[in-house]
Scaffold this motif. Structure first.
Motif, PDB file in Angstrom:
ATOM      1  N   GLU A 109       0.848  -1.187   0.000  1.00  0.00           N
ATOM      2  CA  GLU A 109       0.000   0.000   0.000  1.00  0.00           C
ATOM      3  C   GLU A 109       0.891   1.246   0.000  1.00  0.00           C
ATOM      4  O   GLU A 109       2.043   1.196   0.457  1.00  0.00           O
ATOM      5  N   GLU A 166       0.886   5.734   0.490  1.00  0.00           N
ATOM      6  CA  GLU A 166       0.233   6.959   0.939  1.00  0.00           C
ATOM      7  C   GLU A 166       0.808   8.122   0.118  1.00  0.00           C
ATOM      8  O   GLU A 166       2.024   8.206  -0.076  1.00  0.00           O
ATOM      9  N   ASP A 167      -0.093   8.984  -0.378  1.00  0.00           N
ATOM     10  CA  ASP A 167       0.320  10.208  -1.062  1.00  0.00           C
ATOM     11  C   ASP A 167       0.159  11.353  -0.071  1.00  0.00           C
ATOM     12  O   ASP A 167      -0.908  11.956   0.043  1.00  0.00           O
ATOM     13  N   SER A 168       1.210  11.628   0.679  1.00  0.00           N
ATOM     14  CA  SER A 168       1.110  12.635   1.735  1.00  0.00           C
ATOM     15  C   SER A 168       1.011  14.048   1.177  1.00  0.00           C
ATOM     16  O   SER A 168       0.700  14.986   1.912  1.00  0.00           O
ATOM     17  N   GLU A 207      -3.245  13.399  -0.474  1.00  0.00           N
ATOM     18  CA  GLU A 207      -4.223  12.742   0.409  1.00  0.00           C
ATOM     19  C   GLU A 207      -3.500  12.178   1.628  1.00  0.00           C
ATOM     20  O   GLU A 207      -3.362  10.966   1.774  1.00  0.00           O
ATOM     21  N   GLY A 245      -2.668  10.622   5.075  1.00  0.00           N
ATOM     22  CA  GLY A 245      -3.419   9.769   6.002  1.00  0.00           C
ATOM     23  C   GLY A 245      -4.281   8.728   5.338  1.00  0.00           C
ATOM     24  O   GLY A 245      -4.897   7.905   6.018  1.00  0.00           O
ATOM     25  N   ILE A 246      -4.377   8.730   4.013  1.00  0.00           N
ATOM     26  CA  ILE A 246      -5.208   7.767   3.294  1.00  0.00           C
ATOM     27  C   ILE A 246      -4.285   6.804   2.562  1.00  0.00           C
ATOM     28  O   ILE A 246      -3.409   7.211   1.792  1.00  0.00           O
ATOM     29  N   TRP A 247      -4.487   5.495   2.817  1.00  0.00           N
ATOM     30  CA  TRP A 247      -3.651   4.460   2.206  1.00  0.00           C
ATOM     31  C   TRP A 247      -4.386   3.807   1.055  1.00  0.00           C
ATOM     32  O   TRP A 247      -5.564   3.477   1.155  1.00  0.00           O
ATOM     33  N   HIS A 248      -3.683   3.626  -0.054  1.00  0.00           N
ATOM     34  CA  HIS A 248      -4.251   3.044  -1.263  1.00  0.00           C
ATOM     35  C   HIS A 248      -3.524   1.746  -1.596  1.00  0.00           C
ATOM     36  O   HIS A 248      -2.334   1.576  -1.316  1.00  0.00           O
ATOM     37  N   LYS A 266      -8.117  13.503  -9.700  1.00  0.00           N
ATOM     38  CA  LYS A 266      -7.646  13.482  -8.320  1.00  0.00           C
ATOM     39  C   LYS A 266      -6.249  14.085  -8.265  1.00  0.00           C
ATOM     40  O   LYS A 266      -5.535  14.137  -9.275  1.00  0.00           O
TER      41      LYS A 266
END
Length: 1314
Positions: free
Chosen positions: A667, A669-671, A674, A676-679, A755
């Protein structure tokens, strides 16, 4: 009587050997009883090399037996040791053991020396070994001043230990000042001499506390050497002072950090020699230096290393061979090797041997005049010398004995006499040690005796060997035989094994092996015998083994172990964990044959064994518990190969917790966009620990990894380091682009914005472009911020446009976008549909037609046409009233539509409108149409009231939806008999204005089925059905008819005369809807009688379900025997409300409605046992006396031919009810099945036709409920249910059957008695 558990013993058959050797072997197995005269025998002595603790008293052991008891004496250093002269020395009573007290005064060194014990009686003297007494020593290290050792990195180093000589030698180990063992490896290790060897040194070897320790186990003391300081330098660290002090050669040597081939540090040279004694451990060592660190291998020239006795220690630098023998002598080669070369060393090994026995002399018991032999044979390297002594004196110096002849290692005896008794010593010695053995010759004349206890009981498991002891003694040597049973023959050797010591062995004991066995021993002086008893028991078996379990951490597991054993034995079941005891933990519990473990943890992963044992055998079975769980999270995430659009991620898997990892989930994260959101990024097989990850521009990445196994997902790993990719132009354009006007003069362009992840760079914007589809205008464009909508104003109404939206950022534009077609805003339609007309299809359906409007008048997207219609008035009642309008929409460009669900005989109006995306257009001109009449609905209800002997009253209400003008009602009915056969159908027309009817001239006690429906001019409507029963003729042909009820119209319909005198013809039909109704309950204190009525097919099996009313407990179910319509419930609680229902089994099962009843209150009880009351006992005695007198009187009168008055009356009236009663007659709540009733009271087949008065006699139907009432006057209520079944007894009517339902009278009782 003693019970002996049978141990497992090795079996040996009797060998065929020469007589002398046989006798010698046999006698060696015999123990001379201590109550017989015999020479001394040494039973215990101290070891030859006896190292003592100087802080404790000295105890030198010497124990012996003999008859008479022997006396003891000692020598010290070859001369007599007078213990009486030394106050510190004393001999224990009845023993030769010396105790030297040195703890208070005296020194151990004073008593160093060689001690020997002599035990003597009138038959000879036995001597002990030479016992060398030496005190243990643990000397201190000599004082020495140790300089710091300075050495260059990569050089070899040896740290000497040189421990002080101790007794016994100390155990050497190296530690630091904190008493922590120094780590050892292939590079650093300790030699056999205790020195610490470094093949090459590293900077981490620098320390100031290399300490050698010597542990003296005998005195439990530890001595330590002065710490050694070592400093390891590299060339760069050498300062000028150190360099100046180095000579040229030393300085050159300081450059030896370069790699070099191996060189041996121990042993030195190319060859060496090693000598070891037989049965010791041979330890050979090779330690080499070199860079890189050399590895050691071992071989044996001209042979192989013994696999089972060879082991390696000290990182394969030491070769160990256990229990060496002469065959292990030879040359052993060690090879030290590294990439730069190798070096070899050959060790010549010679194995010597201290003397060891081949045949040690054994005690010899002879009778006067017999011959015998003592043999003493030993071997060693060099070969030992054999010498004989007699009673502790060299045999050459002993008195002559004519019965004795010495032949080297053998002494021959012939024609011995009692004076030949003596103790002989054999000494075998070489330079490495000696052996000393005592063996006596005892001349006795003794009849046989059995030494085994009498009447021993043996218990043996089936199929195991049984060993029955019969130890005996006698001189001359007795012979022995075994017998089985009191009259058994001699047991033969082909089935049994006879041991030299008299033991009988049964190799495989079976059930028929049980019994009594007799051992008989004889010699020329007499005979002795003994009985033993053998029991054969069944083996203990585990019939259900514990099974392999896989359980998740925190769960629960249960192991089952079922055991079957001999019922006469007591079995115990024990559970083990990894062959040890179960933990003392409350999570473990044992319940009978189950082991239960709660809240399982990793420590519970083990092998669990159930052990079942009795006093005779033991069995076990094991199962493995594998504790599994989700994997532990991966760790040590690392990013490598950092490129603009890719990166390599690697990690270390966590513990898989006994379930293999199948996948890794990556996974990100794009700090930046976004936080705090894990993709989800990608999945990787569980065998990989690296992944090549594709990246997008202008994203601040961080990654984490999740492991997956069959149990589930692990927790996420720790987050990796951040990685920011470079910006680039967008790769995608917005999606979901639409052009739809919200007003007639605008165009609203919308899209799904990108996005942040897809923006690929800063400054994300959108270029919005549009133009009319059908014109030649140029594109109009505008650049807007990061939004999702743009409104174009001033557009014509509903015109098609070409639209496109392109993404751009600070770096550049995205690829050319896709063009879509949109429309400007819609407006309401301008024209109404024309030429609207209606075609009525039937009373509930009409078809509407219209012409479509022109396309340009629609001014938007055509959605369809909408019909509004409503009911204006009712044609039958002529009253106008407004009805809510109904709407039907027909999508698309339709020109007609159907209107369903219309009400018959109604007046309707409708209009049509066109619909677009904006709304509805104007309405068409209203059109009027009427629906014709339809068939009516069913009458609201039909009920049948006031049943009489031959009439029924019917009442009904008109249909709720007449759907026209009612013209009449139709009533059809027909009788139904008890087997559901239908009689003739009667059809009656009834005027439409009637709501009740009385039917006359019906048959009494007959069920009828009615069919009733209304009619209009359109036809007949839905019918309603009902059933009813006329009442029973209680007056029995009295001819009394009940009066008519109210003013209802009476219908007298004509029938043939036969209708009242005989039953009509019936046709058997299957009821459409079988049912159970009229469930009733008659309850007592603890039981209840349940009855019901059933309508439906034959051969149905019923069941009764009941439960406490108002509770949530499940229904309790009782199966009804046969197809009867009653059942008795027993075991109920007094004063309790119950619910009950009746159902049918099978595919067509159905259930009645519930009924509720309450049991009677509990009767108070004084809880007194009446049988123990005095008044009761007296009353019973009086009754018994009266009965006895009555019997005597009856007997006398009967012999005289007289009759009782009651008997006379019975003969005169011949009342069929006065019959002997069964024991259970009159008992409330006892029932028999209809089948048993039919057998017990089966009526005559004659005269079974139905009487003309239409009464139903009992014999007409075995299923009649009248059979189970208290009288014969049961009745049916209005709905046909049976009443009076459990009512009180009424006026008696003539009996129709074979038995009376009255309670037994005294006359009946007496008649039964007689």
């Amino acid at each position: 009587m003693r019970l002996k558990i049978m141990p497992l013993k090795k079996s040996f058959s009797v060998h065929r050997v020469p007589l002398i050797l046989f006798l010698c072997q046999l006698m060696s197995a015999l123990e001379v009883p201590l109550d017989l005269v015999q020479p001394p025998t040494i039973t215990r002595q101290s070891p030859k090399d006896y190292i003592i603790d100087p802080r404790e008293n000295i105890e030198i052991q010497c124990e012996a037996k003999g008859k008479p008891p022997p006396s003891f004496s000692w020598t010290r250093n070859g001369t007599h040791f007078d213990i009486d002269k030394d106050p510190l020395v004393k001999m224990l009573p009845n023993s030769g053991t010396l105790v030297i007290s040195i703890t208070i005064e005296g020194k151990a060194e004073t008593y160093e020396g060689v001690y020997q014990c002599t035990a003597r009686n009138e038959r000879g003297a036995a001597i002990s070994n030479n016992i060398i007494i030496r005190p243990s020593r643990s000397p201190l290290w000599t004082k020495e001043k140790l300089e710091q050792i300075t050495i260059l990195k990569g050089q070899s180093l040896v740290l000497p230990c040189r421990p002080p000589l101790g007794l016994p030698p100390p155990i050497i180990f190296w530690m630091d000042n904190s008493f922590q063992r120094l780590p050892q490896s292939e590079r650093v290790s300790q030699g056999l001499n205790g020195d610490l060897y470094f093949s090459n040194v590293l900077p981490e070897d620098t320390r100031e506390d290399y300490v050698c320790y010597a542990r003296f186990n005998h005195t439990q003391t530890i001595q330590q050497k002065q710490p050694i300081s070592v400093k390891v330098h590299s060339m760069d660290e050498l300062n000028d002072t150190i360099t100046a002090n180095l000579s040229d050669s030393e300085f050159y040597g300081a450059k030896s950090y370069i790699e070099r081939p191996p060189k041996l540090l121990s042993p030195e040279g190319r060859t060496s020699h090693k000598e070891e004694l037989r049965e010791n451990v041979l330890s050979l060592e090779c330690i080499a230096e070199g860079l890189p660190t050399p590895s050691i291998t071992w071989t044996k020239e001209d042979g192989e290393l013994p696999i089972n006795r060879t082991s390696y220690t000290n990182f394969r630098k030491t070769l160990n061979i256990n229990l060496v023998s002469e065959a292990d002598s030879g040359k052993y080669k060690c090879t030290a090797r590294n990439p730069l070369g190798f070096v070899e060393h050959t060790i010549s090994v010679t194995v010597k041997a201290a003397p060891y026995w081949i045949t040690a002399p054994k005690n010899l018991v002879l009778s006067p005049g017999e011959d015998g032999t003592l043999i003493c044979r030993a071997n060693g390297n060099p070969k030992p010398k054999i010498s004989w002594l007699t009673n502790g004196v060299p045999i050459e110096m002993a008195p002559d004995d004519p019965s004795r002849k010495i032949d080297g290692d053998t002494i021959l005896f012939s024609d011995v006499q009692e004076s030949s008794s003596a103790v002989y010593q054999c000494n075998a010695s070489n330079e490495y040690g000696y052996l000393l053995a005592n063996a006596f010759v005892n001349v006795l004349a003794e009849p046989p005796r059995i030494l085994t206890d009498a009447n021993l009981h043996y218990q043996v498991i089936t199929d195991r060997p049984a060993m029955l002891d019969c130890a005996f003694f006698g001189s001359p040597i007795p012979t022995f035989k075994w017998f089985k049973g009191t009259k058994g023959s001699v047991l033969q050797e082909n089935t049994y094994i006879f041991h030299d010591n008299g033991t009988l062995e049964i190799p495989v004991a079976q059930k028929d092996s049980a019994g009594t066995y007799t051992c008989v021993v004889r010699n020329k002086l007499g005979m002795a015998k003994n009985d033993v008893h053998l029991e054969i028991k069944d083996p203990t078996r585990i019939i259900k083994h514990p099974e392999y379990k896989v359980v998740q951490r925190g769960g629960k597991v249960s192991f089952e172990c079922k055991v079957k054993h001999d019922p006469t034995l007591i079995a115990t079941l024990t559970w083990l964990k990894d062959n040890g005891e179960l933990p003392n933990d409350g999570r473990f519990s044992i319940d009978n044959d189950h082991l239960v473990i709660m809240n399982i943890s990793d420590e519970d992963d083990a092998t669990y064994t159930c052990v079942a044992n009795t006093s005779l055998d033991i069995v076990s079975a094991s199962a493995v518990l594998r504790v599994v769980d989700r994997p532990n999270p991966p760790f040590d995430l690392e990013l490598t190969s950092l490129l603009e659009r890719s990166v390599q991620l690697s990690w270390i898997p966590g513990d898989e917790n006994n379930s293999p990892i199948t996948d890794f989930i990556i996974e990100y994260e794009d700090s930046l966009h976004e936080p705090g959101i894990w993709h989800h990024h990608s999945d990787v097989p569980g065998t990989q620990t690296t992944a090549e990850l594709k990246l997008s521009p202008y994203v601040k990445y961080s990654f984490r990894v999740i492991a997956v196994n069959s149990i589930g997902r692990s927790l996420p790993s720790e987050v990796s380091e951040y990685y920011m990719t470079k910006a680039a132009e967008p790769e995608e354009n917005p999606t979901a682009v639409e052009g739809i006007g919200s007003e007639p003069d605008n165009l609203v362009i919308t899209w799904q914005p990108l996005k942040g992840f897809d923006s690929n760079g800063p400054g994300l914007q959108y270029k919005v472009s549009w133009r009319q589809k059908d014109g030649d205008d140029e594109w109009t464009s505008v650049v807007v911020a990061n939004v999702s909508k743009y409104i174009v104003s001033g557009t014509p109404t509903f015109v098609p446009y070409l639209v496109k939206v392109q993404a751009l950022n600070d770096v550049g534009f995205a690829p050319e976008p896709v063009i879509i077609i949109g429309h400007s805003g819609e407006d309401l339609p301008m024209v109404a549909p024309s030429n609207v007309h209606v075609n009525v299809v039937n009373s509930t359906l009409a078809e509407v037609h219209w012409e479509p409007v022109p396309p340009k008048s629609i001014r938007g997207h055509l959605k369809g046409y909408r019909i509004y219609y409503w009911k204006v008035k009712n044609s039958s009642k002529r009253n106008k009233r407004h009805v809510e309008k109904k709407i039907l929409t027909f999508n698309g460009n339709k020109t007609h539509g159907m209107l369903p669900g219309l009400e018959p005989f109604s007046h309707y109006m409708l209009n049509v409108r066109v619909v677009n995306g904006k709304g509805e257009g104007p309405a068409s001109v209203d059109r009027v149409f009427n629906t014709p009449e339809g068939v009516p609905s069913a009458p609201l209800f039909l009920k049948i009231v006031n049943p009489t002997l031959d009439s029924l009253t019917l009442e009904w209400d008109p249909p709720s939806h007449p759907n026209g003008i009612l013209t009449a009602y139709t009533l059809k009915f027909q009788p139904i008999n008890s087997t559901h056969e239908l009689g003739p159908l009667v059809d009656i027309k009834i005027p439409a204005n009637m709501t009740s009817l009385i039917l006359r001239n019906l048959s009494y006690n007959t069920r009828y089925k009615f069919y009733f429906y209304a009619q209009t001019s359109a036809g007949s409507g839905s019918q309603i059905t009902e059933e009813a029963v006329t009442t029973v003729d209680e007056g029995k042909m009295a001819g009394v008819h009940p009066p008519a009820v109210g003013a209802d119209k009476e219908i007298h319909f004509a029938t043939s005369p036969a209708m009242h005198t005989s039953r009509p013809t019936f046709y058997k039909v299957r009821p459409v809807n079988p049912r159970i109704r009229n469930v009733t309950a008659a309850a007592a204190e603890t039981y209840a009688n349940i009855s019901w009525e059933y309508e439906g097919p034959d051969h149905v099996h019923f069941y009764v379900e009941y439960g406490v009313a108002g509770s949530k407990e499940e229904w309790r179910k009782e199966i009804v025997n046969g197809s009867r319509s009653f059942f008795g419930l027993k075991g109920l609680l007094p004063g309790t409300s119950y619910k009950v229902r009746v159902g049918a089994e099978g595919d067509s099962g159905f259930v009645s409605s519930e009924d509720v009843f309450e049991t009677g209150p509990a009767m108070a009880s004084r809880q007194v046992d009446i049988a123990t009351q005095g008044w009761f006992i007296g009353l019973m005695c009086a009754v018994a006396l009266l009965i006895l007198i009555l019997l005597i009187v009856c007997f006398i009168r009967r012999n005289k031919g007289g009759k009782y008055p009651v008997k006379e009356k019975e003969d005169a009236h011949a009342d069929p009810e006065i019959q002997p009663m069964k024991e259970d007659d009159g008992t409330f709540g006892e029932y028999r099945s209809l089948e048993s009733d039919a057998e017990d009271h089966k009526p005559s087949k004659k005269g079974s036709r139905t009487p003309s008065d239409r009464t139903v006699k009992k014999e007409d139907s075995d299923d009649s409920l009248v059979d189970y009432g208290e009288g014969v006057n049961g009745q049916f209520n209005e709905d046909g249910s049976f009443i009076g079944q459990y009512s009180g007894k009424k006026e008696k009517e003539p009996a129709e059957g074979n038995e009376s339902s009255e309670a037994p009278s005294p006359v009946n009782a007496m008649n039964s008695f007689v």
